[in-house]
Design a protein around this motif. Structure first.
Motif, mmCIF file in Angstrom:
data_model
loop_
_atom_site.group_PDB
_atom_site.id
_atom_site.type_symbol
_atom_site.label_atom_id
_atom_site.label_comp_id
_atom_site.label_asym_id
_atom_site.label_seq_id
_atom_site.Cartn_x
_atom_site.Cartn_y
_atom_site.Cartn_z
ATOM 1 N N PHE A 1 1.101 -1.761 -0.602
ATOM 2 C CA PHE A 1 -0.005 0.006 -0.563
ATOM 3 C C PHE A 1 0.892 0.730 -0.488
ATOM 4 N N SER A 2 0.192 2.468 -0.049
ATOM 5 C CA SER A 2 1.073 3.378 -0.646
ATOM 6 C C SER A 2 0.467 4.909 0.111
ATOM 7 N N ASP A 3 2.023 5.801 0.552
ATOM 8 C CA ASP A 3 1.202 6.780 1.462
ATOM 9 C C ASP A 3 0.356 7.728 0.576
ATOM 10 N N ILE A 4 0.482 7.212 -0.873
ATOM 11 C CA ILE A 4 -0.390 8.259 -1.411
ATOM 12 C C ILE A 4 -1.882 8.500 -0.707
ATOM 13 N N GLN A 5 -2.931 7.102 -0.540
ATOM 14 C CA GLN A 5 -4.487 7.130 0.240
ATOM 15 C C GLN A 5 -4.224 7.713 1.201
ATOM 16 N N PHE A 6 -3.099 7.599 2.060
ATOM 17 C CA PHE A 6 -3.179 8.324 3.056
ATOM 18 C C PHE A 6 -3.132 9.973 3.152
ATOM 19 N N GLN A 7 -1.923 10.484 2.297
ATOM 20 C CA GLN A 7 -2.365 12.232 1.940
ATOM 21 C C GLN A 7 -3.742 12.322 1.601
ATOM 22 N N ALA A 8 -4.207 11.965 0.865
ATOM 23 C CA ALA A 8 -5.375 12.114 0.123
ATOM 24 C C ALA A 8 -6.587 12.455 1.187
ATOM 25 N N THR A 9 -6.475 11.438 2.346
ATOM 26 C CA THR A 9 -7.029 11.356 3.284
ATOM 27 C C THR A 9 -6.871 12.897 4.548
ATOM 28 N N ASN A 10 -5.100 12.781 4.541
ATOM 29 C CA ASN A 10 -5.286 14.017 5.550
ATOM 30 C C ASN A 10 -5.417 15.240 4.981
ATOM 31 N N VAL A 11 -5.533 15.256 3.361
ATOM 32 C CA VAL A 11 -6.554 16.842 2.528
ATOM 33 C C VAL A 11 -7.749 16.853 3.063
ATOM 34 N N PHE A 12 -8.917 15.740 2.940
ATOM 35 C CA PHE A 12 -9.967 16.087 3.207
ATOM 36 C C PHE A 12 -10.433 16.068 4.535
ATOM 37 N N LEU A 13 -9.412 15.306 5.127
ATOM 38 C CA LEU A 13 -9.451 16.243 6.961
ATOM 39 C C LEU A 13 -9.655 17.433 7.179
ATOM 40 N N LYS A 14 -9.043 17.979 6.381
ATOM 41 C CA LYS A 14 -8.772 19.561 7.167
ATOM 42 C C LYS A 14 -9.440 20.183 6.235
ATOM 43 N N LYS A 15 -10.041 19.656 5.321
ATOM 44 C CA LYS A 15 -11.149 20.508 5.487
ATOM 45 C C LYS A 15 -12.491 20.775 6.174
ATOM 46 N N ILE A 16 -12.507 19.503 6.363
ATOM 47 C CA ILE A 16 -13.441 18.695 7.153
ATOM 48 C C ILE A 16 -13.202 19.682 8.767
ATOM 49 N N GLU A 17 -11.839 20.263 9.211
ATOM 50 C CA GLU A 17 -11.665 20.323 10.267
ATOM 51 C C GLU A 17 -11.442 22.533 9.849
ATOM 52 N N ASP A 18 -11.756 23.193 8.496
ATOM 53 C CA ASP A 18 -12.028 24.202 8.232
ATOM 54 C C ASP A 18 -13.295 24.576 8.417
ATOM 55 N N LEU A 19 -13.889 23.409 7.908
ATOM 56 C CA LEU A 19 -16.021 24.155 8.251
ATOM 57 C C LEU A 19 -16.168 23.953 9.861
ATOM 58 N N LEU A 20 -14.969 23.150 10.780
ATOM 59 C CA LEU A 20 -15.783 22.512 11.807
ATOM 60 C C LEU A 20 -15.176 24.330 11.914
ATOM 61 N N LEU A 21 -14.040 24.575 12.248
ATOM 62 C CA LEU A 21 -13.782 25.392 12.503
ATOM 63 C C LEU A 21 -13.948 27.464 12.083
ATOM 64 N N LYS A 22 -15.465 27.030 11.215
ATOM 65 C CA LYS A 22 -16.263 28.392 10.364
ATOM 66 C C LYS A 22 -17.752 27.899 11.301
ATOM 67 N N ILE A 23 -17.800 26.783 11.294
ATOM 68 C CA ILE A 23 -19.374 26.937 12.559
ATOM 69 C C ILE A 23 -18.816 27.397 13.429
ATOM 70 N N THR A 24 -17.657 27.107 14.476
ATOM 71 C CA THR A 24 -17.483 27.468 15.370
ATOM 72 C C THR A 24 -17.206 29.211 16.032
ATOM 73 N N GLU A 25 -17.200 28.956 14.596
ATOM 74 C CA GLU A 25 -16.684 30.659 14.713
ATOM 75 C C GLU A 25 -18.215 31.366 14.845
ATOM 76 N N LYS A 26 -18.709 30.657 13.856
ATOM 77 C CA LYS A 26 -19.432 31.700 13.765
ATOM 78 C C LYS A 26 -20.705 31.594 15.524
ATOM 79 N N LEU A 27 -20.126 30.596 15.728
ATOM 80 C CA LEU A 27 -21.696 30.433 17.398
ATOM 81 C C LEU A 27 -20.622 31.112 17.973
ATOM 82 N N LEU A 28 -19.163 31.644 17.688
ATOM 83 C CA LEU A 28 -18.371 32.676 19.314
ATOM 84 C C LEU A 28 -18.784 33.568 18.730
#
Length: 117
Positions: free
Chosen positions: A90-117
């Motif tokens: 198995f290669s690290d490419i799949q894990f790198q792609a997952t990290n990119v999508f996890l970063k997107k989720i983190e950014d969306l959750l930060l936006k929600i937190t900012e709007k709520l605070l």
């Protein structure tokens, strides 16, 4: 009516302009009923809620976060499937792609937190 939680009635008279303004703001907020919207306005006045963040905004941000999380679930399942079929290869490419999508989720959750605070 005695068994209902909301058994009191408030009557008010307004002019056409105020009624239109009330209806426009209520529609933009995402609340359907007058009682829920009035409760929201009172909470904003008391400082219990942040003015400018509507239920509609929160729902849209949460929908985006849920969509990203579903995509992550698909990616994780694909990675697990590949690893299980080819346990030594198995290669690290799949894990790198997952990290990119996890970063997107983190950014969306930060936006929600900012709007709520």
């Amino acid at each position: 009516m005695a068994n209902r939680a909301r058994d009191k009635v408030i009557y008010i008279r307004v002019d056409e302009a105020l009624k239109k303004r009330f209806d426009r703001i209520k529609e933009a907020s995402g609340y359907k009923g007058n009682a829920d919207f009035l409760n929201y306005l009172l909470d904003v006045y008391d400082g219990k809620r942040v003015d400018g963040v509507t239920l509609k905004d929160i729902r849209e941000l949460l929908a985006q976060a849920v969509h990203e999380m579903k995509k992550q679930g698909v990616n994780i399942n694909q990675i697990a499937y590949t690893i299980n079929i080819y346990p030594g290869v198995f290669s690290d490419i799949q894990f790198q792609a997952t990290n990119v999508f996890l970063k997107k989720i983190e950014d969306l959750l930060l936006k929600i937190t900012e709007k709520l605070l």
